[in-house]
Motif scaffolding. Structure first.
Motif, short mmCIF file in Angstrom:
data_model
loop_
_atom_site.label_atom_id
_atom_site.label_comp_id
_atom_site.label_asym_id
_atom_site.label_seq_id
_atom_site.Cartn_x
_atom_site.Cartn_y
_atom_site.Cartn_z
N UNK A 185 0.86 -0.93 -0.32
CA UNK A 185 -0.28 0.29 -0.27
C UNK A 185 0.76 1.13 0.10
N UNK A 186 0.76 2.19 -1.07
CA UNK A 186 1.16 3.87 -0.96
C UNK A 186 0.07 5.16 -1.03
N UNK A 187 0.93 5.42 0.10
CA UNK A 187 0.00 6.55 -0.08
C UNK A 187 0.88 7.88 0.19
N UNK A 188 0.36 8.99 -0.30
CA UNK A 188 0.97 10.58 -0.63
C UNK A 188 0.20 11.49 0.31
N UNK A 189 0.72 12.71 0.53
CA UNK A 189 -0.42 13.61 1.02
C UNK A 189 0.75 15.19 0.85
N UNK A 190 -0.75 15.66 -0.88
CA UNK A 190 0.39 16.74 -1.92
C UNK A 190 -0.60 18.18 -0.48
N UNK A 191 0.26 19.24 -0.07
CA UNK A 191 -1.28 20.12 0.37
C UNK A 191 -0.21 21.64 -0.41
N UNK A 192 -1.48 22.84 -1.09
CA UNK A 192 -0.89 23.18 -0.75
C UNK A 192 -1.66 24.55 0.10
N UNK A 193 -0.37 26.08 0.00
CA UNK A 193 -1.07 26.94 0.42
C UNK A 193 -1.45 28.27 -0.99
N UNK A 194 -1.82 29.04 -0.86
CA UNK A 194 -2.48 30.00 -1.83
C UNK A 194 -2.82 31.55 -1.14
N UNK A 195 -2.19 32.70 -1.71
CA UNK A 195 -2.42 33.71 -1.73
C UNK A 195 -2.99 34.00 -2.83
N UNK A 212 1.31 30.46 -3.71
CA UNK A 212 2.11 30.49 -2.72
C UNK A 212 2.63 29.00 -2.54
N UNK A 213 3.04 28.36 -1.64
CA UNK A 213 3.26 26.73 -1.34
C UNK A 213 3.37 25.56 -1.87
N UNK A 214 3.41 24.28 -1.97
CA UNK A 214 3.48 23.53 -2.03
C UNK A 214 4.05 22.08 -1.44
N UNK A 215 3.40 21.20 -0.75
CA UNK A 215 4.55 20.07 -0.27
C UNK A 215 3.83 18.79 -0.55
N UNK A 216 5.07 17.94 -0.29
CA UNK A 216 4.42 16.30 -0.96
C UNK A 216 5.06 15.82 0.24
N UNK A 217 3.82 14.82 0.67
CA UNK A 217 4.31 14.18 2.38
C UNK A 217 4.67 12.15 1.66
N UNK A 218 6.44 12.18 2.26
CA UNK A 218 6.73 10.97 1.96
C UNK A 218 7.41 10.68 3.11
N UNK A 219 7.33 9.13 3.06
CA UNK A 219 7.53 8.20 4.40
C UNK A 219 8.83 8.69 4.61
N UNK A 220 9.46 9.14 4.12
CA UNK A 220 11.58 8.68 4.88
C UNK A 220 11.46 10.87 3.68
N UNK A 221 10.83 11.60 3.24
CA UNK A 221 10.83 12.61 3.69
C UNK A 221 9.95 13.84 3.20
N UNK A 222 9.76 14.98 3.55
CA UNK A 222 9.37 16.10 2.35
C UNK A 222 9.26 17.39 1.89
N UNK A 223 8.88 16.92 0.64
CA UNK A 223 9.22 18.05 -0.12
C UNK A 223 8.77 19.55 0.23
#
Length: 303
Positions: A185-195, A212-223
């Motif tokens: 099972x694989x899961x990813x969480x993407x986030x965005x915060x915009x003005x 704004x900024x965007x994020x990508x949450x991985x099991x071993x790393x956060x972009x």
């Protein structure tokens, strides 16, 4: 027989016949008048008072030793009837409460929102706030969208607000995928915060430029990277709107999110449906594919 003996025997016979009958005193009653009189047991002289006291004490002891009457119990039928009546009353009360809650929510949803056709009382009167649609001075919007993906699914949560031309937009995307064998099972969480800034604000249309900024949450790393976007909402027919949005993250990972669809305004409630194309690097995508395309649908609120 000599004459004197004859005379003596006759006299004795006559005496026996003339004498009254003798009573037998062996406990039997000889006269009917005596039978009506009560017969008391023989007792010693001076013992009557003591016997009466003994009788009274015996009666008191008997009353005290007499078992108490068992308490009155309610039959199971009565319990069943009373509990059934209580359940019916509780059901009626709960039904009335829920009816009031849902009726109030329905009236609130129907009376609020940004897409009402009402105007002022006269032709020269300014339009009501709710009739300004996309040009309202302040609005809050939130929603959820679901998109089936190949070997998985995606869910998008969004909340934001606009104050005249400026605003904020926050989004969270959850991507889940399973392998063909179902053992991983694989899961990813993407986030965005915009003005956001809206260069075009009219009753029929609103266009936003986003940064704004965007994020990508991985099991071993956060972009974390910069994010740019643009969105447009326009009235199509009555309470039906057309919506489109684009978002791009150039580095440190590459992401492009494109979507377009329709939104039906029912007061403050919105029903959405459309198409979505999400590009994400294959090394980072939970499905192992860089391109994910498919339909999406959901609901939201606008106040």
């Amino acid at each position: 027989m000599s004459f004197p003996k004859v005379v003596l025997g006759g006299g004795l016979l006559v005496g026996l016949l003339a004498a009254p009958p003798a009573e037998a005193r062996f406990g039997k009653k000889s006269d009917a008048s005596e039978t009506s009189k009560p017969v008391h047991k023989a007792s010693a002289i001076g013992a009557d008072k003591d016997d009466d006291d003994d009788d009274d004490d015996a009666k008191q002891d008997e009353n005290q030793n007499r078992p108490a009457k068992p308490p009155k119990t309610v039959s199971s039928t009565d319990d069943c009837c009373s509990s059934s009546a209580s359940d019916d009353a509780a059901a009626i009360i709960l039904g009335a409460v829920f009816e009031l809650i849902f009726r109030g929510l329905g009236e609130a949803i129907a009376a609020t929102g940004t897409h009402h056709l009402g105007h002022g009382e006269g032709p020269d009167a300014p339009p009501d706030r709710d009739s300004l649609r996309h040009a309202v001075p302040f609005s809050v919007h939130l929603g959820v969208l679901a998109a089936p993906l190949q070997y998985g699914s995606g869910v998008d949560f969004a909340i934001g607000w606009d104050v005249r031309r400026f605003g904020v937009d926050l989004r969270l995307v959850r991507l889940d995928s399973e392998s063909l064998m179902g053992n991983s099972h694989e899961a990813r969480t993407l986030g965005e915060l915009h003005l956001t800034y809206s260069p075009i604000v009219r009753e029929e249309v609103r266009m936003r430029a986003e940064v704004g900024i965007s994020t990508l949450d991985l099991p071993q790393r956060l972009y974390v990277g910069p994010s740019l976007g643009m969105s447009v909402e326009a009235c199509l027919l009555g309470p039906l709107d057309v919506e489109a949005r684009m978002q791009v993250t150039p580095f440190p990972y590459r992401q492009a999110d494109l979507r377009a669809g329709l939104a039906l305004h029912l007061g403050s409630l919105m029903l959405r449906g459309g198409l979505r194309s999400l590009f994400l690097e294959s090394e980072l995508s939970p499905t192992g594919q860089s391109q994910n395309f498919g339909p999406e649908f959901g609901m939201g609120f606008t106040f």
